[in-house]
Design a protein around this motif. Structure first.
Motif, PDB file in Angstrom:
ATOM      1  N   TYR A 128      -0.969   7.135   7.186  1.00 55.63           N
ATOM      2  CA  TYR A 128      -0.675   5.609   6.873  1.00 55.63           C
ATOM      3  C   TYR A 128       1.062   5.573   6.951  1.00 55.63           C
ATOM      4  CZ  TYR A 128       0.609   1.266   4.086  1.00 55.63           C
ATOM      5  OH  TYR A 128       1.189   0.042   3.937  1.00 55.63           O
ATOM      6  N   TYR A 170      -6.829  -1.457   3.561  1.00 56.79           N
ATOM      7  CA  TYR A 170      -7.896  -1.812   2.667  1.00 56.79           C
ATOM      8  C   TYR A 170      -9.049  -0.780   3.255  1.00 56.79           C
ATOM      9  CZ  TYR A 170     -10.791  -4.695  -0.255  1.00 56.79           C
ATOM     10  OH  TYR A 170     -11.306  -5.218  -1.300  1.00 56.79           O
ATOM     11  N   VAL A 173      -8.626   2.548   1.681  1.00 61.45           N
ATOM     12  CA  VAL A 173      -9.118   2.735   0.446  1.00 61.45           C
ATOM     13  C   VAL A 173     -10.556   2.734   0.334  1.00 61.45           C
ATOM     14  CG1 VAL A 173      -8.823   1.411  -1.919  1.00 61.45           C
ATOM     15  CG2 VAL A 173      -6.893   1.764  -0.268  1.00 61.45           C
TER      16      VAL A 173
ATOM     17  N   LEU B  12     -12.929  -3.812  -8.761  1.00 65.33           N
ATOM     18  CA  LEU B  12     -12.622  -3.967  -7.288  1.00 65.33           C
ATOM     19  C   LEU B  12     -13.075  -5.429  -6.854  1.00 65.33           C
ATOM     20  CD1 LEU B  12     -15.183  -0.958  -6.003  1.00 65.33           C
ATOM     21  CD2 LEU B  12     -12.671  -1.165  -5.981  1.00 65.33           C
ATOM     22  N   SER B  15      -9.647  -6.692  -6.887  1.00 61.05           N
ATOM     23  CA  SER B  15      -8.989  -6.286  -5.814  1.00 61.05           C
ATOM     24  C   SER B  15      -9.371  -7.221  -4.453  1.00 61.05           C
ATOM     25  CB  SER B  15      -9.133  -4.879  -5.809  1.00 61.05           C
ATOM     26  OG  SER B  15      -9.293  -4.587  -4.344  1.00 61.05           O
ATOM     27  N   ALA B  16     -10.765  -7.365  -4.306  1.00 57.02           N
ATOM     28  CA  ALA B  16     -11.129  -8.220  -3.185  1.00 57.02           C
ATOM     29  C   ALA B  16     -10.708  -9.544  -3.206  1.00 57.02           C
ATOM     30  CB  ALA B  16     -12.498  -7.981  -3.165  1.00 57.02           C
ATOM     31  N   PHE B  19      -6.867  -9.650  -2.273  1.00 53.75           N
ATOM     32  CA  PHE B  19      -6.785  -9.170  -1.148  1.00 53.75           C
ATOM     33  C   PHE B  19      -6.870 -10.334   0.108  1.00 53.75           C
ATOM     34  CE2 PHE B  19      -8.417  -7.729   3.283  1.00 53.75           C
ATOM     35  CZ  PHE B  19      -7.191  -6.908   3.320  1.00 53.75           C
ATOM     36  N   LEU B  23      -4.590 -12.500   2.234  1.00 51.41           N
ATOM     37  CA  LEU B  23      -4.833 -12.732   3.827  1.00 51.41           C
ATOM     38  C   LEU B  23      -4.752 -13.904   4.157  1.00 51.41           C
ATOM     39  CD1 LEU B  23      -5.516 -11.063   6.268  1.00 51.41           C
ATOM     40  CD2 LEU B  23      -8.001 -11.269   5.652  1.00 51.41           C
ATOM     41  N   ALA B  26      -1.186 -15.249   4.336  1.00 49.01           N
ATOM     42  CA  ALA B  26      -0.499 -15.003   5.321  1.00 49.01           C
ATOM     43  C   ALA B  26      -0.934 -15.275   6.603  1.00 49.01           C
ATOM     44  CB  ALA B  26      -0.792 -13.197   5.537  1.00 49.01           C
ATOM     45  N   ILE B  35       5.014 -15.861   3.836  1.00 50.13           N
ATOM     46  CA  ILE B  35       3.909 -14.920   4.322  1.00 50.13           C
ATOM     47  C   ILE B  35       4.262 -13.517   3.843  1.00 50.13           C
ATOM     48  CG2 ILE B  35       3.516 -13.940   6.557  1.00 50.13           C
ATOM     49  CD1 ILE B  35       4.046 -16.719   7.883  1.00 50.13           C
ATOM     50  N   LEU B  36       5.529 -13.264   3.664  1.00 52.10           N
ATOM     51  CA  LEU B  36       5.787 -12.276   3.023  1.00 52.10           C
ATOM     52  C   LEU B  36       5.347 -11.778   1.788  1.00 52.10           C
ATOM     53  CD1 LEU B  36       9.667 -10.876   3.990  1.00 52.10           C
ATOM     54  CD2 LEU B  36       7.348 -10.061   4.832  1.00 52.10           C
ATOM     55  N   VAL B  39       1.662 -11.079   1.937  1.00 51.29           N
ATOM     56  CA  VAL B  39       1.249  -9.593   2.408  1.00 51.29           C
ATOM     57  C   VAL B  39       1.707  -8.816   0.902  1.00 51.29           C
ATOM     58  CG1 VAL B  39       2.188  -7.716   3.671  1.00 51.29           C
ATOM     59  CG2 VAL B  39       2.035  -9.996   4.664  1.00 51.29           C
ATOM     60  N   MET B  42      -1.531  -8.808  -0.985  1.00 45.64           N
ATOM     61  CA  MET B  42      -2.498  -8.185  -0.200  1.00 45.64           C
ATOM     62  C   MET B  42      -2.358  -6.652  -0.681  1.00 45.64           C
ATOM     63  SD  MET B  42      -2.471  -9.644   3.638  1.00 45.64           S
ATOM     64  CE  MET B  42      -3.956  -8.485   4.343  1.00 45.64           C
ATOM     65  N   LEU B  43      -1.272  -6.269  -0.430  1.00 48.40           N
ATOM     66  CA  LEU B  43      -1.130  -4.689  -0.865  1.00 48.40           C
ATOM     67  C   LEU B  43      -1.254  -4.356  -2.378  1.00 48.40           C
ATOM     68  CD1 LEU B  43       2.283  -3.890   1.172  1.00 48.40           C
ATOM     69  CD2 LEU B  43      -0.120  -3.233   1.760  1.00 48.40           C
ATOM     70  N   ILE B  46      -4.851  -4.038  -2.944  1.00 48.32           N
ATOM     71  CA  ILE B  46      -5.150  -2.785  -2.534  1.00 48.32           C
ATOM     72  C   ILE B  46      -4.910  -1.771  -3.557  1.00 48.32           C
ATOM     73  CG2 ILE B  46      -4.789  -0.982  -0.584  1.00 48.32           C
ATOM     74  CD1 ILE B  46      -4.276  -3.497   1.243  1.00 48.32           C
ATOM     75  N   LEU B  50      -7.225   1.096  -5.436  1.00 50.82           N
ATOM     76  CA  LEU B  50      -6.913   2.361  -5.286  1.00 50.82           C
ATOM     77  C   LEU B  50      -6.874   3.179  -6.624  1.00 50.82           C
ATOM     78  CD1 LEU B  50      -3.787   3.162  -2.912  1.00 50.82           C
ATOM     79  CD2 LEU B  50      -5.835   4.444  -3.043  1.00 50.82           C
ATOM     80  N   PHE B  53     -10.263   3.088  -8.338  1.00 54.11           N
ATOM     81  CA  PHE B  53     -11.206   4.411  -7.663  1.00 54.11           C
ATOM     82  C   PHE B  53     -10.834   5.849  -8.172  1.00 54.11           C
ATOM     83  CE2 PHE B  53     -12.394   1.842  -3.443  1.00 54.11           C
ATOM     84  CZ  PHE B  53     -13.808   1.971  -4.025  1.00 54.11           C
ATOM     85  N   VAL B  70       2.203   3.408  -1.489  1.00 49.28           N
ATOM     86  CA  VAL B  70       2.156   1.929  -0.973  1.00 49.28           C
ATOM     87  C   VAL B  70       3.025   1.063  -1.478  1.00 49.28           C
ATOM     88  CG1 VAL B  70       0.581   0.036  -0.882  1.00 49.28           C
ATOM     89  CG2 VAL B  70      -0.445   2.358  -0.668  1.00 49.28           C
TER      90      VAL B  70
END
Lengths: 500, 105
Positions: A128, A170, A173, B12, B15-16, B19, B23, B26, B35-36, B39, B42-43, B46, B50, B53, B70
């Protein structure tokens, strides 16, 4: 494990980044641009020598994140060759932003370091990071002209690549969460052990099972790679960025960035997701077909040469995906060989476009009328390059296509080979239209040859044109040595499932 | 109320949702800065996945390390994005995507 660090394996990339920093800092004190260019060329020898030094070694370092094998080294050579030609053919273009020569070289070298890392990585985090390093440098380079078109292309590239790489992240991950490993071999092991069959992947008794989540993750990662190599559902950025960016950067983007994308695509598909190959093989084949048709059909209506080559890039991504679909040694070495062929051909085409559009002050194909009589050498190189892109003998493109289509036929993908041949015929129409325009005689338009702006073609420009011409012909007439080379490279990728 | 313990699924889901919001933003917004920002959402979504998990399922430090990387990449992305937005604004006095349409077909 922790002291598993072998800086020797990383030396080409370290040298590349060091050179980039030296050039950017040297730009502050060195006022002579020619000297800066010379330093860049001399410095470029260091990573090349270090890569040659690594030749023949196979091994892992950084806890398996970095791998050195023939496959990675092949792509490192390819990227460095592209950097060399791109810098060489930038010489007639630099007068548009002389003040920023140092930054220009530095960013090219930085993105090259990213591409070299992409080819040699076997771990998701470093993959990445390397992909982002590549993209960000090219985004900055695309905006270098600071005109309306240039900044527009850069912002489009940035936004679209940010969104796609977030989607890819995503997916990464999801795969990481499912398998508990960011290492390719760890994930491959998990997939191998989990006996997810091809049917249980998508339909896991109504609920989203492990297989389904993994497959969604896989699709997201594939979307990210699709963007890098410019296949069809993710191709919208290509024509715009190709048209707006400085021409040498367009050349660089079209060859090096694509090569790196295919390197990581092959590695991920065949090292990580090999066990579920039946699930994605047809998907890749479909992507190949729609890429070829979209690229070739839309290229027919283009009037701007850079945009035309942009659509042709999409079509070529489709041809290369045929080899990715087939995927045995023949298919994979076909991919590598075609990438080598495509790199040298496209660099030649863009180098001659730089010269010709300097002469005519235009990038429209209709303004190329009669240029074959004025700029004889660039017109010959562009002609040969376009013939090679079509895939006619005796050029390199012919051997590359024969090799790929042969691989498809041998593995019962005859229909894919037929689609490829049909598309080559379609592409001949718009490539040869450009050739015909160049050698048309038209009294009125040849007047542009009297344009004093950049009428002289510099020596370095002629050298890069010459290298491209010789390369296209050599790969077309005597391709044996490089074929042996790429077969060796993919053999190593297929057999290694590392033990540690 | 107190004995509500969030588990992996909650994180999760969050997070979804983040995201998807990012999306959607964006893809539909017209202002480059928005838009930035999308994004970034979104990150960050994510990142939550991460860290969750790494925390709940696997004894692996890679997830935490990945999240840090990230964040770094996101910062670099915003830096180059804002610089580009300034460059765009200088050439055409707008950062509205509807007016940035010189290159098409």
């Amino acid at each position: 494990m922790i002291n598993d660090v072998n800086l020797n394996y990383l030396s080409p990339e370290i040298a590349m980044v060091a050179l980039a920093i030296i050039i950017i800092l040297g730009d502050l004190v060195i006022k002579n641009r020619q000297l800066l260019t010379l330093i860049t060329f001399a410095g470029l020898l260091v990573p090349v020598m270090l890569t040659i030094n690594l030749w023949g070694t196979t091994g892992e370092s950084f806890n398996g994140a970095l791998v050195v094998d023939q496959f990675a080294l092949f792509f490192k050579f390819l990227v460095m060759f592209a950097v060399f030609i791109v810098i060489l053919s930038s010489q007639d273009y630099l007068h548009r932003f002389t003040r920023y020569t140092g930054e220009y070289y530095g960013l090219i070298l930085l993105s090259a370091a990213g591409m070299m890392l992409v080819a040699g990585t076997r771990e998701l985090i470093s993959m990445y990071l390397a992909l982002e390093l590549t993209t960000f440098s090219i985004v900055a380079l695309a905006a270098f002209l600071k005109t309306k078109e240039s900044t527009e292309s850069a912002i489009k590239y940035l936004v679209l690549s940010a969104v796609t790489s977030a989607v890819m992240l995503y997916g990464i991950v999801l795969v990481f969460g499912l398998t508990g490993s960011t290492h390719f071999h760890g994930i491959a092991e998990w997939i191998g052990n989990s006996n997810v069959s091809s049917t249980s992947l998508i339909l896991d008794s109504g609920t989203l099972g492990d297989g389904a989540i993994g497959f969604i993750g896989f699709l997201f990662i594939l979307a990210g790679f699709g963007f890098k190599v410019a296949t069809v559902p993710f191709h919208m950025w290509v024509p715009d960025v190709y048209e707006g960016a400085p021409t040498p950067i367009t050349a660089y983007l079209s060859v090096a960035s694509k090569a790196a994308g295919f390197a990581i695509l092959l590695r991920v598909l065949y090292e990580v997701f090999q066990p579920i190959q039946p699930d994605w093989q047809l998907l890749i084949a479909v992507l190949a077909v729609i890429s070829m048709f979209t690229g070739n059909l839309l290229a027919i209506v283009q009037s701007n040469i850079k945009r035309l080559l942009g659509y042709s890039t999409i079509a070529h991504a489709g041809y290369i995906l045929i080899g990715v679909t087939v995927g045995n040694t023949l298919g994979q070495s076909g991919v590598l060989f075609y990438l080598a062929v495509y790199t040298i051909t496209n660099l030649g085409a863009f180098a001659s476009v730089i010269v010709i559009s300097n002469l005519t002050n235009s990038e429209k194909t209709s303004d190329f009328i009669g240029i074959g009589r004025v700029a004889i050498f660039p017109a010959i190189v562009l002609t040969i390059a376009l013939i090679s892109l079509t895939g006619a003998p005796p050029t390199a493109g012919f051997i590359g296509k024969v090799y790929l289509f042969n691989a498809a036929v041998q593995s019962d993908y005859t229909w894919l080979a037929i689609v490829g041949v049909v598309n080559s015929v379609i592409s001949a129409y718009y490539y040869w239209k450009v050739i015909r325009i160049m050698y048309q005689s038209s009294g009125a338009s040849t007047d542009t040859s009297g344009d004093p702006n950049g009428n002289r073609v510099s020596a370095s420009m002629n050298i890069s044109l010459g290298i491209a011409l010789v390369g296209i012909l050599i790969l077309g007439i005597a391709p044996d040595w490089i074929l042996g080379f790429v077969e060796n490279a993919v053999a190593i990728v297929q057999t290694t499932y590392p033990t540690a | 109320m107190i004995d509500f313990m969030p588990n992996l699924n909650h994180f999760l889901t969050l997070s979804a949702i983040l995201f998807t919001i990012g999306l959607f933003g964006a893809l539909t917004k017209r202002n480059l800065i928005v838009i930035l920002m999308s994004v970034e959402i979104m990150l960050n979504g994510i990142n939550i996945a991460l860290v969750a998990f790494a925390n709940y399922t696997i004894v692996a430090i890679s997830g935490h390390v990945f999240a840090l990387f990230v964040i770094t990449v996101a910062a670099a992305e915003v830096a180059i994005g804002l610089a580009l937005i300034i460059a765009v604004f200088r050439t055409r006095d707008t950062i509205d995507l509807r007016n940035i349409n010189l290159l098409k077909w």
